[in-house]
Each structure stands twice: as structure tokens, then as C-alpha cells.
Design an enzyme around this catalytic site. Structure first.
Site, PDB file in Angstrom:
ATOM      1  N   ASP A   6       0.869  -1.189   0.000  1.00  0.00           N
ATOM      2  CA  ASP A   6       0.000   0.000   0.000  1.00  0.00           C
ATOM      3  C   ASP A   6       0.901   1.232   0.000  1.00  0.00           C
ATOM      4  OD1 ASP A   6      -3.018   0.923   1.829  1.00  0.00           O
ATOM      5  OD2 ASP A   6      -1.719   2.168   0.605  1.00  0.00           O
ATOM      6  N   ASP A 106      -3.599   2.328  -5.417  1.00  0.00           N
ATOM      7  CA  ASP A 106      -2.310   2.291  -4.711  1.00  0.00           C
ATOM      8  C   ASP A 106      -2.086   1.037  -3.856  1.00  0.00           C
ATOM      9  OD1 ASP A 106      -3.821   2.863  -2.393  1.00  0.00           O
ATOM     10  OD2 ASP A 106      -2.232   4.141  -1.588  1.00  0.00           O
ATOM     11  N   GLU A 107      -2.813  -0.045  -4.201  1.00  0.00           N
ATOM     12  CA  GLU A 107      -2.663  -1.281  -3.413  1.00  0.00           C
ATOM     13  C   GLU A 107      -2.519  -2.502  -4.315  1.00  0.00           C
ATOM     14  OE1 GLU A 107      -5.533  -1.878   0.164  1.00  0.00           O
ATOM     15  OE2 GLU A 107      -6.431  -0.500  -1.292  1.00  0.00           O
TER      16      GLU A 107
HETATM   17  P1  TTP Z   1      -5.402   5.215   0.752  1.00  0.00           P
HETATM   18  O1  TTP Z   1      -4.358   4.161   0.516  1.00  0.00           O
HETATM   19  O2  TTP Z   1      -6.559   4.878   1.591  1.00  0.00           O
HETATM   20  O3  TTP Z   1      -4.714   6.487   1.445  1.00  0.00           O
HETATM   21  P2  TTP Z   1      -3.277   7.126   1.254  1.00  0.00           P
HETATM   22  O4  TTP Z   1      -2.431   6.340   0.308  1.00  0.00           O
HETATM   23  O5  TTP Z   1      -3.434   8.564   0.908  1.00  0.00           O
HETATM   24  O6  TTP Z   1      -2.670   7.072   2.718  1.00  0.00           O
HETATM   25  P3  TTP Z   1      -2.122   5.797   3.519  1.00  0.00           P
HETATM   26  O7  TTP Z   1      -0.674   6.092   3.782  1.00  0.00           O
HETATM   27  O8  TTP Z   1      -2.926   5.768   4.760  1.00  0.00           O
HETATM   28  O9  TTP Z   1      -2.313   4.598   2.663  1.00  0.00           O
HETATM   29  O10 TTP Z   1      -5.948   5.756  -0.613  1.00  0.00           O
HETATM   30  C1  TTP Z   1      -5.137   5.889  -1.778  1.00  0.00           C
HETATM   31  C2  TTP Z   1      -5.481   7.153  -2.519  1.00  0.00           C
HETATM   32  O11 TTP Z   1      -6.861   7.170  -2.880  1.00  0.00           O
HETATM   33  C3  TTP Z   1      -5.233   8.408  -1.712  1.00  0.00           C
HETATM   34  O12 TTP Z   1      -3.890   8.877  -1.814  1.00  0.00           O
HETATM   35  C4  TTP Z   1      -6.238   9.348  -2.289  1.00  0.00           C
HETATM   36  C5  TTP Z   1      -7.375   8.495  -2.786  1.00  0.00           C
HETATM   37  N1  TTP Z   1      -8.520   8.574  -1.850  1.00  0.00           N
HETATM   38  C6  TTP Z   1      -9.533   9.482  -2.111  1.00  0.00           C
HETATM   39  O13 TTP Z   1      -9.494  10.200  -3.113  1.00  0.00           O
HETATM   40  N2  TTP Z   1     -10.588   9.564  -1.232  1.00  0.00           N
HETATM   41  C7  TTP Z   1     -10.670   8.799  -0.101  1.00  0.00           C
HETATM   42  O14 TTP Z   1     -11.624   8.925   0.672  1.00  0.00           O
HETATM   43  C8  TTP Z   1      -9.589   7.859   0.164  1.00  0.00           C
HETATM   44  C9  TTP Z   1      -9.628   7.001   1.405  1.00  0.00           C
HETATM   45  C10 TTP Z   1      -8.554   7.786  -0.727  1.00  0.00           C
HETATM   46 MG    MG Z   2      -2.239   4.210   0.507  1.00  0.00          MG
END
Ligand code: TTP
Ligand code: MG
Length: 350
Positions: A6, A106-107
Site C-alpha cells: 500500500d 495504490d494497493e
Molecule cells: P489510501 O491508501 O486509503 O490512502 P493514502 O495512500 O493517501 O494514505 P495511507 O498512507 O494511509 O495509505 O488511498 C489511496 C489514494 O486514494 C489516496 O492517496 C487518495 C485516494 N482517496 C480518495 O481520493 N478519497 C478517499 O476517501 C480515500 C480514502 C482515498
Molecule cells: Mg495508501
């Protein structure tokens, strides 16, 4: 073993790299609705901003109240650019592991042999950093659920490998809300039934679980409470193509260097075709240019080709075609075979 990857604060991290001036500041990536200047929601925010209570889904207006204006940058989302980087990361991951399912922008979920998974995870983390400058968190664990939870537990820039008993300790001792798949409403209902931690679910009778959450979720929760964690990559589909991607010694436009690398990758991919007894009708050449954009040129044959048939003419034509159309230097190349046909009993042909 499963590997879960992730990216950390993905959209904000990309923007941080793109705007070096923003380094050290709070970066809030926003989806502007356009109704008024500040209407819309926060897409994501870097870890610095999270300390101020800003989070995904929050109205931009509220984030503006929480963030000190002099230390904060608000930027609009650029989904196309993030998707491009995501596609690039996908190629990096696939060059280290064969079983990969991308789960979101992103996963990624991967599966690898028990004694290799930790090392594969480590190599993936290093390569993503080296190739894109971006950090991610990776969990490696006997179940996919364990791998996901290990990755989020180790955030940011984390790497956590668990064995079976460590995995059980982490999941069973976890707050129910931290379990992917348990949303706010389910957590609330579980708490009302006396379960705050995963292990408390075991005290609830399966009948009550099924009555409250339905057959499928009830059964899943019952298993979870008893320490039965899901295996399987879930969305894994039958492989429809095989690709191998590699980095060139240096950025180049030299067709001979490119062809040399492609020959290497082709023989690796063809080993898989041979092993899986597949012939193919489509070949694609992947080019990653110096600006990290990924391009593919492909060619379809009228009749299926076997792994031992020479396709250097078609390969060269695709390379020349790309070079003629794109002026940039090439950083990585790959080859992809698709549109498979089973060779079935015909293997004696080769
Ligand atoms: P996530 O992996 O949930 O968040 P992140 O990568 O920003 O942070 P983390 O380090 O906790 O993993 O989501 C991936 C991307 O998806 C994030 O960068 C932006 C987008 N996103 C949105 O646009 N709206 C949302 O509500 C969420 C949860 C994510
Ligand atoms: Mg993330």
C-alpha cells in the site's frame, strides 16, 4: 505467503515529489466540486497534515480551518497522472512477482512461496523507491488479511513480516474496526454484542452472528473470531497475459540496446509460455519513457504462435514505430504475450 503493498499518502506523496517547494509543508490534495471556490472534499493529505486532524473525505473548508495557512499547500487532484504512476508501479511489482492482483490505485496483493515472500517483499519495496522515489508500506503474512493488517500497522514506510503465530496474535488482539472488511456499522453492532477486539467475536454464538449480519458475513465473522483467516488472492483471475519488464542499463533510444534487453525478457516470458503450454496471438512491447509514462505497441498474428517461433521482425517493427513517434529516451522496456490458446495435447509439436 501473501504480500500486501500500500503506497503511503499516495496522491499527496506524488505531489510532494512533483513540487519540491512543498517539501516540509502540509499537502492537501483536493477534489474541487467547482460550486464555490472552496467547495469539495479532501482526497488525501500527507502525514504532517494528518497530525492536524485533516483526513480523506473532509470538506476542504474544514481542512482550511485546521491547517496553518503559511505551512499548507492545497492542490487539485490530477488522477490521470497518479494513474500513470500507479501503472508504472504495477510494472515494477510484476517484475518481482508472478502472482499479482492490483486491488486499487495504490494497493497490490501478491502471493509467493513461503520461503521467498519476505525477500520478494523487500525487493519490491526497494525497487519502488529506486524507480519512483516513492515510499510504501508492505506486509508479508500467511493470510492476505494478515498481510493487509501488517502493512497498515507498519505505516508509513514500513515493512512487517509475520509468521503464523504472530499473525494470529495481531489479528485476534486487534480492535474490530481495524479489520479490513469490518465497516463502521458492523463494528457498532459487534460492540453491542460485546466484542471490542477480534478475539471477543468467538464468544458470540454463530447463530446470533448469522441472524445479525446475514449468512455470508456472519460465517466470515465466526471464522475470524476462531482464528480462521482467509487465504487466496480473491480477485485472482486466470492469467490472460504474461509480461516481463526490465530496466535498461541507461536511458537510451538506441534500437540495438533496446532489442538486446527485449531478447532477454522475451526468453524469460517464453519460458512461462512453454511451461504453461500456451501459444499466443498478440505480442506487445512496453516502453517506459524518461518522464515515467508507460506506452504499449502491439501486434496481433493471424495464427497462434508457439514459444519457439521467431518474432524478431515484428519486435523490431514495433520498436522502430515507437521511436519514430516518441522523441523521449526510454528507461524501461517490456514484452507482453497475450490472447492465449491452449496447446493441449499438441505439445509433441515442439
Ligand atoms: P489510501 O491508501 O486509503 O490512502 P493514502 O495512500 O493517501 O494514505 P495511507 O498512507 O494511509 O495509505 O488511498 C489511496 C489514494 O486514494 C489516496 O492517496 C487518495 C485516494 N482517496 C480518495 O481520493 N478519497 C478517499 O476517501 C480515500 C480514502 C482515498
Ligand atoms: Mg495508501
Amino acid at each position: 505467503m501473501y504480500i500486501h503493498i500500500d503506497m503511503d499518502y499516495f496522491f499527496a506523496q506524488i505531489e510532494e515529489k512533483r513540487h519540491p517547494m512543498a517539501k516540509g509543508k502540509i499537502i492537501v490534495v483536493c477534489v474541487y466540486s467547482g460550486r464555490t471556490q472552496d467547495s469539495g472534499v479532501v482526497s488525501t493529505v500527507n502525514y504532517l497534515g494528518r497530525r492536524f486532524g485533516i483526513h480523506s473525505g473532509m470538506p476542504i473548508m474544514q481542512a482550511k480551518k485546521l491547517a496553518p495557512p503559511a505551512d499548507t499547500v492545497f492542490l487539485p487532484v490530477d488522477k490521470e497522472y497518479y494513474a500513470q504512476i500507479s501503472g508504472y508501479i504495477d510494472t515494477v511489482i510484476r517484475s518481482h512477482c508472478k502472482k499479482v492482483v492490483q486491488a486499487s490505485i495504490d494497493e497490490w496483493n501478491c502471493a509467493d512461496e513461503d520461503d521467498k515472500a519476505a525477500e520478494t517483499g523487500e525487493r519490491i519495496k526497494e525497487s519502488i523507491k529506486k524507480e519512483t522515489g516513492l515510499v510504501c508500506s508492505i506486509g508479508v503474512s500467511p493470510s492476505l488479511l494478515g498481510a493487509k493488517m501488517a502493512a497498515s500497522k507498519s505505516k508509513p514506510d514500513g515493512f512487517l513480516v509475520l509468521d503464523k503465530s504472530q499473525e494470529h496474535e495481531m489479528i485476534s488482539g486487534s480492535d474490530i474496526e481495524k479489520v479490513p472488511g469490518i465497516g463502521g456499522k458492523t463494528a457498532e453492532a459487534l460492540r453491542a454484542l460485546g466484542a471490542n477486539l477480534v478475539k471477543h467475536i468467538a464468544k458470540i454464538s454463530p447463530v446470533v452472528l448469522v441472524e445479525t449480519f446475514g449468512r455470508k458475513s456472519g460465517a466470515w465473522l465466526n471464522g475470524l473470531g476462531k482464528g480462521e483467516y482467509d487465504g487466496g488472492l480473491g480477485e485472482e483471475k486466470e492469467q490472460v497475459e504474461v509480461s516481463r519488464i526490465g530496466t535498461l542499463k541507461e536511458k537510451t533510444r538506441d534500437p540495438y540496446m533496446i532489442m538486446g534487453k527485449l531478447d532477454e525478457l522475451e526468453s524469460e516470458a517464453k519460458e512461462w509460455l512453454m511451461g504453461m503450454k500456451k501459444s499466443y496471438k498478440t505480442v506487445g512491447i512496453i516502453f517506459v519513457t524518461e518522464n515515467l509514462k508507460t506506452h504499449t505497441k502491439s501486434f496481433s498474428f493471424r495464427n497462434p504462435k508457439g514459444w519457439n517461433e521467431d518474432i524478431s521482425k515484428e519486435k523490431k517493427a514495433l520498436v522502430d514505430e515507437f521511436l519514430a513517434e516518441n522523441p523521449l529516451e526510454i528507461r524501461r522496456v517490456g514484452i507482453r504475450f497475450g490472447n492465449f490458446m491452449d496447446l493441449g495435447g499438441q505439445t509433441t509439436l515442439f
